[in-house]
Design a protein around this motif. Structure first.
Motif, PDB file in Angstrom:
ATOM      1  N   THR A   2     -23.561 -14.805  34.695  1.00 54.45           N
ATOM      2  CA  THR A   2     -22.649 -15.525  33.801  1.00 54.45           C
ATOM      3  C   THR A   2     -23.388 -16.681  33.127  1.00 54.45           C
ATOM      4  OG1 THR A   2     -20.805 -14.999  35.276  1.00 54.45           O
ATOM      5  CG2 THR A   2     -20.475 -16.780  33.682  1.00 54.45           C
ATOM      6  N   GLU A 346      -9.603 -12.493  42.964  1.00 58.25           N
ATOM      7  CA  GLU A 346     -10.660 -13.164  42.227  1.00 58.25           C
ATOM      8  C   GLU A 346     -10.046 -13.965  41.088  1.00 58.25           C
ATOM      9  OE1 GLU A 346     -13.981 -13.325  42.706  1.00 58.25           O
ATOM     10  OE2 GLU A 346     -13.679 -12.282  44.608  1.00 58.25           O
ATOM     11  N   TYR A 348      -9.228 -15.457  37.449  1.00 59.41           N
ATOM     12  CA  TYR A 348      -9.070 -14.797  36.153  1.00 59.41           C
ATOM     13  C   TYR A 348     -10.339 -14.967  35.315  1.00 59.41           C
ATOM     14  CZ  TYR A 348      -6.397 -13.464  31.917  1.00 59.41           C
ATOM     15  OH  TYR A 348      -5.911 -12.853  30.791  1.00 59.41           O
ATOM     16  N   THR A 349     -10.882 -13.871  34.816  1.00 61.12           N
ATOM     17  CA  THR A 349     -12.138 -13.916  34.074  1.00 61.12           C
ATOM     18  C   THR A 349     -12.024 -14.771  32.812  1.00 61.12           C
ATOM     19  OG1 THR A 349     -11.531 -11.836  32.982  1.00 61.12           O
ATOM     20  CG2 THR A 349     -12.963 -11.693  34.927  1.00 61.12           C
ATOM     21  N   SER A 353     -14.371 -17.896  31.835  1.00 62.56           N
ATOM     22  CA  SER A 353     -15.070 -17.942  30.547  1.00 62.56           C
ATOM     23  C   SER A 353     -14.813 -19.258  29.820  1.00 62.56           C
ATOM     24  CB  SER A 353     -14.630 -16.771  29.658  1.00 62.56           C
ATOM     25  OG  SER A 353     -15.008 -15.533  30.238  1.00 62.56           O
ATOM     26  N   THR A 379      -4.160 -12.405  41.197  1.00 56.87           N
ATOM     27  CA  THR A 379      -5.139 -13.118  40.381  1.00 56.87           C
ATOM     28  C   THR A 379      -4.661 -14.527  40.052  1.00 56.87           C
ATOM     29  OG1 THR A 379      -5.919 -11.046  39.409  1.00 56.87           O
ATOM     30  CG2 THR A 379      -6.438 -13.060  38.212  1.00 56.87           C
TER      31      THR A 379
END
Length: 466
Positions: A2, A346, A348-349, A353, A379
């Motif tokens: 990342t 996990e 939240y992407t 970001s 999530t």
């Protein structure tokens, strides 16, 4: 891997973060001077860099990040507090250090890996001062003071982007006969018998403020490390002086290299649109907010954290009661969803970001808003925990969202209607007071009565009101 981008004060650019060693990412943040309770402005850098700490741990692994935040426990303010109270300096600093830790934990901040106290690193400070003198970057006045020679470091002022002349004009510079230049600053100063002090080559004394962070960061993180952070009020003179000391002590007086590669500074905090000031009556400690003050109910730590995260760290932040109320309502809704899920998800992407883009916490929260409308409570729970907005369980105060206060609202509405006819509002005032004492938020308007449990809601205090 990342990609994290951070705005580097040193270069005035948003840069891709590349650690010196991905297996040992290192960050130093200036901590408090422990002589009293931390005010809410003190909490902003704690929360900002706690979020960065969490993000670095997420990206590089929890065992590959070292976060250091110091305690300044030798200072003239502490000495004055001890003299005024008749208590020992150690007693005061032990107490206020614990206060600080308790209050910062209450707003969701994790403890750093290392929390050094300045008084534990006096030998390292003395050694660094001796090195600076040997390299002609510092000098003794022969009367117990040692001062750093600013003119010996040609890149002084690069961090703040100001010339020495500009800094002299814009700052209160202490003019003293023992200084070769008005900008020279103290590395060591003499102590009287009733002041804290240590034996040194220059006599019994104590360190100046700036040298402590240079010595502690070097001892715990090495000559060069990745990130140095703090409030923008520390940029000058504290951080400028740290850079000068450290670069000159370790052979980087000409190239300006070494020490910290990335510098992050958070903006300041206001209260209800005004600069926080005791004279304006808007000066609050973190504990004031947590426990309640001046007749105002306490604010849960998660709510305080939410409000802080709602503003990007590089923008001025305004603490208002309205923002706190809105934050509490939002968190109650999210917690109602999150308590339906188990741990193990996990984060939240999209939230990750947003944080990777220069710690955009306001964008990160907006992504949680979007997530809360999706059918993914696992999530959501993991994301709230990652952001420090929820621990292992939903907080007790937030579980009161299902309390039915409609019957109390109906009675207050009836009393109010009767009072409009009789012009006697004593019964209305009495019930409203009882509701407020029970921690109920009361809103009365032309359209009716609204009741909502507040953070200090105690249903047992409602007995006998109907």
């Amino acid at each position: 891997m990342t990609v994290i981008k951070l705005t580097n004060t040193k270069t005035r650019k948003k840069e891709v973060f590349t650690p010196i060693d991905a297996d040992n990412v290192r960050m130093y943040v200036c901590g408090p001077t422990v002589y009293d309770r931390a005010h809410i402005g003190n909490a902003r850098p704690v929360i900002v860099f706690d979020v960065l700490y969490r993000l670095l741990r997420h990206v590089y692994g929890a065992d590959h990040v070292t976060y250091v935040r110091n305690f300044t426990d030798v200072d003239d303010k502490i000495n004055a507090r001890a003299e005024a109270s008749g208590r020992s300096i150690r007693e005061i600093t032990d107490e206020t250090t614990q206060w600080y830790l308790d209050d910062m934990r209450a707003v969701g901040a994790m403890d750093p890996n290392e929390m050094p106290r300045a008084t534990e690193y006096i030998p390292q400070m003395i050694a660094m001062i001796e090195t600076l003198i040997a390299k002609d970057h510092a000098y003794s006045d022969g009367a117990g003071h040692v001062l750093f020679s600013v003119n010996s470091y040609e890149k002084y002022g690069a961090l703040s982007g100001r010339s020495v002349d500009d800094m002299i004009a814009g700052a209160r510079v202490e003019v003293a006969d023992n200084k070769r230049d008005p900008m020279d600053f103290v590395l060591w100063k003499p102590s009287s018998e009733d002041q804290p002090g240590w034996d040194s080559p220059w006599g019994y004394g104590r360190p100046g403020w700036h040298i402590e962070c240079s010595a502690m960061s070097y001892d715990l993180l090495g000559e060069s490390f990745d990130i140095h952070g703090g409030g923008n009020d520390l940029m000058f003179p504290h951080h400028e002086n740290e850079i000068a000391q450290s670069c000159c002590a370790h052979g980087h007086e000409h190239d300006g290299g070494g020490f910290a590669n990335y510098w992050l500074h958070n903006e300041m905090l206001q209260v209800e649109g005004k600069k926080m000031s005791k004279s304006l009556g808007n000066f609050f400690t973190v504990r004031d907010l947590l426990d309640g003050h001046d007749g105002m109910p306490g604010v849960p730590g998660e709510v305080i954290r939410f409000v802080f995260l709602s503003t990007h760290y590089r923008k001025p932040m305004d603490w208002t009661a309205e923002k706190a109320s809105d934050a509490e309502k939002t968190l109650r809704k999210w917690y109602a969803q999150a308590e339906q899920a188990l741990d193990g998800g996990e984060p939240y992407t999209a939230t990750i970001s947003a944080l990777c883009d220069d710690l955009n916490t306001s964008k990160a929260l907006s992504e949680v808003y979007q997530l809360s409308h999706a059918d993914d409570v696992v999530t959501l729970r993991a994301t709230l925990q990652f952001l420090g907005l929820m621990g292992e369980t939903v907080p007790v105060w937030a579980k009161q969202h299902d309390v039915d206060l409609s019957s109390f609202a109906d009675k207050l509405s009836s009393l109010r209607k009767n009072a409009m006819d009789t012009k006697d509002f004593s019964a209305v005032d009495a019930m409203k007071t009882a509701l407020l004492n029970a921690g109920v938020e009361v809103r009365m308007s032309k359209t009716g009565v609204e009741l909502e449990p507040g953070p200090n809601f105690d249903p047992s205090k409602l007995e006998g009101l109907l």
